[in-house]
Structure formats: C-alpha cells, structure tokens
Design a protein around this motif. Structure first.
Motif, PDB file in Angstrom:
ATOM      1  N   GLN A   1       5.374  -4.473   4.741  1.00 19.34           N
ATOM      2  CA  GLN A   1       6.264  -4.109   5.827  1.00 19.34           C
ATOM      3  C   GLN A   1       6.529  -5.310   6.723  1.00 19.34           C
ATOM      4  O   GLN A   1       5.608  -6.030   7.097  1.00 19.34           O
ATOM      5  CB  GLN A   1       5.641  -2.982   6.662  1.00 19.34           C
ATOM      6  N   PRO A   2       7.753  -5.551   7.121  1.00 19.12           N
ATOM      7  CA  PRO A   2       8.031  -6.620   8.085  1.00 19.12           C
ATOM      8  C   PRO A   2       7.355  -6.329   9.417  1.00 19.12           C
ATOM      9  O   PRO A   2       7.037  -5.188   9.737  1.00 19.12           O
ATOM     10  CB  PRO A   2       9.560  -6.579   8.229  1.00 19.12           C
ATOM     11  N   LEU A   3       7.147  -7.394  10.175  1.00 18.75           N
ATOM     12  CA  LEU A   3       6.560  -7.237  11.496  1.00 18.75           C
ATOM     13  C   LEU A   3       7.408  -6.311  12.353  1.00 18.75           C
ATOM     14  O   LEU A   3       6.887  -5.590  13.206  1.00 18.75           O
ATOM     15  CB  LEU A   3       6.431  -8.611  12.172  1.00 18.75           C
TER      16      LEU A   3
ATOM     17  N   ILE B   1       6.018 -11.826  19.519  1.00 15.41           N
ATOM     18  CA  ILE B   1       6.173 -10.400  19.215  1.00 15.41           C
ATOM     19  C   ILE B   1       4.940  -9.880  18.475  1.00 15.41           C
ATOM     20  O   ILE B   1       4.688  -8.678  18.425  1.00 15.41           O
ATOM     21  CB  ILE B   1       7.471 -10.155  18.420  1.00 15.41           C
ATOM     22  N   ASN B   2       4.132 -10.799  17.937  1.00 17.69           N
ATOM     23  CA  ASN B   2       2.863 -10.388  17.337  1.00 17.69           C
ATOM     24  C   ASN B   2       1.970  -9.671  18.348  1.00 17.69           C
ATOM     25  O   ASN B   2       1.069  -8.918  17.966  1.00 17.69           O
ATOM     26  CB  ASN B   2       2.117 -11.609  16.782  1.00 17.69           C
ATOM     27  N   ALA B   3       2.209  -9.895  19.636  1.00 21.85           N
ATOM     28  CA  ALA B   3       1.403  -9.268  20.683  1.00 21.85           C
ATOM     29  C   ALA B   3       1.970  -7.922  21.100  1.00 21.85           C
ATOM     30  O   ALA B   3       1.700  -7.445  22.204  1.00 21.85           O
ATOM     31  CB  ALA B   3       1.304 -10.200  21.886  1.00 21.85           C
ATOM     32  N   ILE B   4       2.744  -7.281  20.246  1.00 17.48           N
ATOM     33  CA  ILE B   4       3.379  -6.016  20.592  1.00 17.48           C
ATOM     34  C   ILE B   4       2.337  -4.941  20.925  1.00 17.48           C
ATOM     35  O   ILE B   4       2.561  -4.095  21.794  1.00 17.48           O
ATOM     36  CB  ILE B   4       4.320  -5.534  19.447  1.00 17.48           C
ATOM     37  N   GLY B   5       1.200  -4.968  20.260  1.00 21.12           N
ATOM     38  CA  GLY B   5       0.156  -3.978  20.535  1.00 21.12           C
ATOM     39  C   GLY B   5      -0.350  -4.053  21.972  1.00 21.12           C
ATOM     40  O   GLY B   5      -0.293  -3.063  22.709  1.00 21.12           O
ATOM     41  N   PRO B   6      -0.861  -5.223  22.405  1.00 26.13           N
ATOM     42  CA  PRO B   6      -1.287  -5.349  23.814  1.00 26.13           C
ATOM     43  C   PRO B   6      -0.154  -5.096  24.796  1.00 26.13           C
ATOM     44  O   PRO B   6      -0.375  -4.529  25.867  1.00 26.13           O
ATOM     45  CB  PRO B   6      -1.789  -6.794  23.896  1.00 26.13           C
TER      46      PRO B   6
END
Length: 500
Positions: free
Chosen positions: A352-354, A315-320
C-alpha cells in the motif's frame, strides 16, 4: 595500619591465623572465607571511594532516604512516558500539580552515570546506594520554544522531592537524550503506595491535556529533531489574510470556506442533526496558482484551531499528527504536496502507498472528531486512484485554476496597487500574461520595482514593468517561468530532444 583509601591483603597460614585471630578453621574454608571477605572490601574501596563532602550532602541515596523517611528501595516505582516534543507540557503540568494547596517540593539534580538514560529509577537508586555512582548535582534544563515568540526553561533531568499532606514521595523527570538513544520523556514516581503514584500520574496527564502548549498553535513537522524548533515541530505565526487578498473565480472561495470554516462555525447544529464533523478537502491545480495562499487564508479564519502541517517526507508522521489533532481538537491537519508520497511505500514494506496510511488515519479518527484535513497537490492524477479506493475520506475536491484575464488584473492590482502604474500598462500586462500564475505576477511586480531601484528612480514606471515582463517572457527565463508554475514552459533541453 593501612593508609586511608588502601586495602592491605594478608596471606596467612593456619597457625598464623590462629595466633592472630584466636580461632581455628579448616584450611580450605579459612582461605575461601577470608579471601571472599577481603575481595569484597577491595571492590568497595575501588567502586566507592571516600566522598569529598564530609557531611554527605551529595549522597543521593541518603538524600532520598532522609526525605522519604525509609529506604528508597522499599518503595514501588510507577512510570509513564511521553513523546519527546512533550517536555514543556510535562514540565508545566508538574509545576501546576505541585502548586496546589497542601503540596510542596524541592527540586534537586543528579550527576554521574553517563548513560543513565538507559536505567530505571530503581536502577539509579540501587547504583547510588551501593556504589555512589550517582550523586546530588545541579538540575539540568533545556531551553525550548513554546510559541513563535516565547521559550521556556524546562527541567530535562531532576528529582522533585515532594509532599502531599502526610505523603512523602519523589518524582524523577527526564527529557529525551538523543545521544544516549532515549527518544522520549519519562516520569517516574517513587511513593509508599502504588495507588498514590497512579493517581499523581493520572492528574498530571489531565493537566497536560488541559493546558497543552500546542493548543491553538500553528505547527509544522520538520522531519528532524536536530534543527530549530521543538522536537520535530516548528512554531509559525498565524497568518492574517483577508478576502481581498484571495483571487479566485467567483464562488470558489465560498465553497472552500463552507467546507472548512463553515463546519467549524456550525458544529453544534451539525451535531444536533447527527452529522459528523470530520471532513476532508483537496485543493489541486498547477504550481503557483495559490493553493498554499488559500491555506493561509483559511488559517487566518480559524483562530481557535490547532494546525499541524505535514509536507513531503514528514507525512510519515501522520500518526503522531492525528493523535495530536484528536487531543487538541478543533484541529486542522494539512498535507501539502501529498502527491510526492502517492507512490511511496510504508516502512513495513507492504504494497500500500503511504497515502493509504494517511487516508486510513483520517478514517480512524471517528465521525465525532472535530478535525479537518486539507490536502494539496499539483498532480491530482496521482492521487485520484488512491482516493477512489478509499472513498469518503475527502468530501470536496476543488481545482485552483490558472487566473483568467479578470483574475490577472486583480492580481496585478493586489501586488502593484500602490505603484500607480496606470490602466494602459495594466491592460498590456494582462494581455501578455495569458496562461501565467499568481506567482508569476508577484515576481513580475518585484522585478519591476528592483529595475526601477537600480536606475535610482523614486518610483516604478511603465517602462520598468515592460522591461521586467520582457525578461520573464524571454527564452533565457524559460526555467524561471517553469519554476513559477507557468504550464507548457519547456526548457532548452526539451527542445533539443524534440528536434532530434
């Protein structure tokens, strides 16, 4: 005379120099000038050894100069970059661009300079011209998947020596090189005019968007580039589930369908009425109740949608993922088990949480984006505070509950309908499995078939089902029940602590 490939250094005094060269200079000036000249010859001999090819066919600088009609160093270089997973898109876009009428190209490779990924095209040309550091070689290719069933040989390092009418130019395409730290796709254009290079890159970018290999695909981020799949992506076949394969309480599936599929089908009407298309759906409930199964059903009925699935740390890749969804809409971004990051902190070390970053990305797409977000969680209690602080991102929250008696009967018929077990054993199973999940019923049927196979029976009988059910409900299978999502299941350690 010196042997080929060697440099002879002479140390001459003033008188000896006059006798040999017929001129006189000041001793200090004579020595410095001559030593500088000899040292330059020495460096050239060491850094630029004699070529093995007598015709200069491997001379990269000469090849570029012959094609361009002028020195490569006299021309401007314009470059752009793409994400590492975009190499097939860039490769195909260049192929399509050169296929247009009036355009031609010759593709050549490059050898030399192990760390050329750190150099610009200008650096490479300079090194090839002055030191022969780079020479013409074979084109490098990377075999990459472009769908669940197809792969494509993509140029990962190569020069396109192109023509477009009277214009002569060169394009260098280089893919990602993880071992050298270049985690991107680069395209550099060497042309007589910067305006031509700008126009070429703009047209290639338009082709990438128009013919993107990800469009209409189901993709997941793997969280690593070193496994199977394209960059951080893995391609998946689109499921083909029907309504009969979804067991839910009456009216529940209809609400889910309207939120995701219904908006897709009525997008033009909604736009005409000034309504936004971006929507968010949260599916929550105990593990094993069918949240992922419901997702698979939705994918079956969104054949035109590009789907990007994120789970856990990916989910860290939410931006791309959102950037891809915006470019390839209509799209669906799936965030599975997002409660796992509800308490995670972002890379900036902020408070802020991810999950807040996820919600902000959702909001940043804009109301006109035809993008749906589907979140699944086993722990709605962890998500609720974050969702309450970021209202409007999720428009509908639907609980996928444990199946009731009717639901368990339908699940048994779905998974064991072809076994011909009979109504009596079906009623018995339904009565004994209160509080269990859809995953439990599926495992019960599988284990029943296995027990019948082990006793060499041609068919599964009621006694096989009873044996499998006894095992799954026994004390020794407590952890199994827990892993199948059955709530209220305690393991042995839990009981020991309780007794203490």
């Amino acid at each position: 005379m010196a042997e080929p490939g060697k440099v002879t250094v002479e140390i001459l005094g003033t008188d000896e120099y006059e006798a040999k060269y017929g001129e006189s200079r000041e001793p200090s000036a004579l020595s410095i000038d001559r030593i500088n000249e000899l040292f330059h010859e020495f460096l050239l001999a060491v850094a630029r050894p004699k070529r093995a090819d007598s015709d200069g066919s491997r001379d990269l600088a000469k090849r570029l100069r012959d094609h361009l009609g002028s020195a490569p160093t006299d021309r401007p270089v314009v470059k752009t970059a793409y994400a590492p997973f975009d190499l097939p898109n860039v490769h195909l876009a260049l192929e399509r661009w050169f296929a247009a009428d009036g355009r031609t190209h010759e593709l050549i490779g490059m050898r030399g300079g192990r760390h050329h990924g750190e150099l610009t095209l200008g650096d490479i040309i300079d090194a090839a011209d002055r030191y022969d550091r780079f020479v013409v070689g074979a084109v490098d290719y990377a075999q990459l998947p472009i769908s669940p069933d197809a792969e494509l040989a993509c140029v990962s390092c190569g020069f396109y020596l192109g023509t477009d009418g009277e214009e002569r130019f060169a394009v260098l395409l280089r893919g990602p090189q993880d071992e050298y730290g270049r985690n991107k796709v680069e395209v550099e254009v060497l042309a007589s005019e910067k305006e031509f290079a700008d126009r070429l890159l703009a047209e290639v970018d338009a082709l990438i968007r128009e013919h993107n290999v990800f469009r209409g695909q189901v993709l997941s981020f793997e969280g690593s580039q070193f496994g199977h799949g394209l960059g951080p992506f893995r391609f998946h076949r689109r499921p083909g589930l029907t309504r009969d394969e979804i067991i839910m309480p009456s009216g529940l599936l209809e609400r889910v369908e309207r939120q995701v599929v219904g908006v897709a089908r009525r997008r033009e009407r909604l736009r005409e009425a000034g309504q936004h298309l971006r929507r968010g759906l949260l599916l929550y409930g105990p593990p094993g109740t069918g949240k992922t199964h419901t997702l698979r059903y939705l994918l079956s009925h969104l054949p035109q949608f590009t789907v990007v699935i994120l789970s856990g740390e990916s989910i860290n890749a939410i931006g791309p993922a959102c950037a891809l969804a915006r470019m390839l809409q209509p799209a669906l971004v799936v965030l599975e088990d997002c409660d796992l990051v509800a308490e995670a902190r972002d890379y900036g070390g902020g408070e802020q949480p991810l999950l807040f970053q996820v919600l902000n990305e959702m909001d940043g797409l804009g109301d006109d984006a035809d993008v749906a977000f589907l979140l699944t969680t086993n722990r709605a209690d962890l998500l609720e505070p974050a969702l309450a602080q970021r209202p409007g991102r999720v428009d509908l929250a639907v609980e996928i509950p444990l199946p009731d008696a009717e639901g368990r009967a339908r699940l048994l018929d779905l998974y064991a309908g072809g076994l011909g077990l009979g109504q009596d054993i079906a009623d018995e199973v339904v009565a004994r499995t209160e509080g269990t999940t859809a995953s439990f019923t599926k495992e019960l049927v599988r284990r029943s078939v296995l027990i019948a196979a082990e006793r060499e029976s041609a068919r599964t009988e009621a006694r096989d089902v009873r044996e499998a059910l006894d095992e799954l409900l026994s004390d020794r299978d407590r952890l199994t029940r827990r892993l199948l999502g059955v709530p209220g299941t305690r393991d042995i350690e839990d009981e020991e602590w309780t007794e203490d």
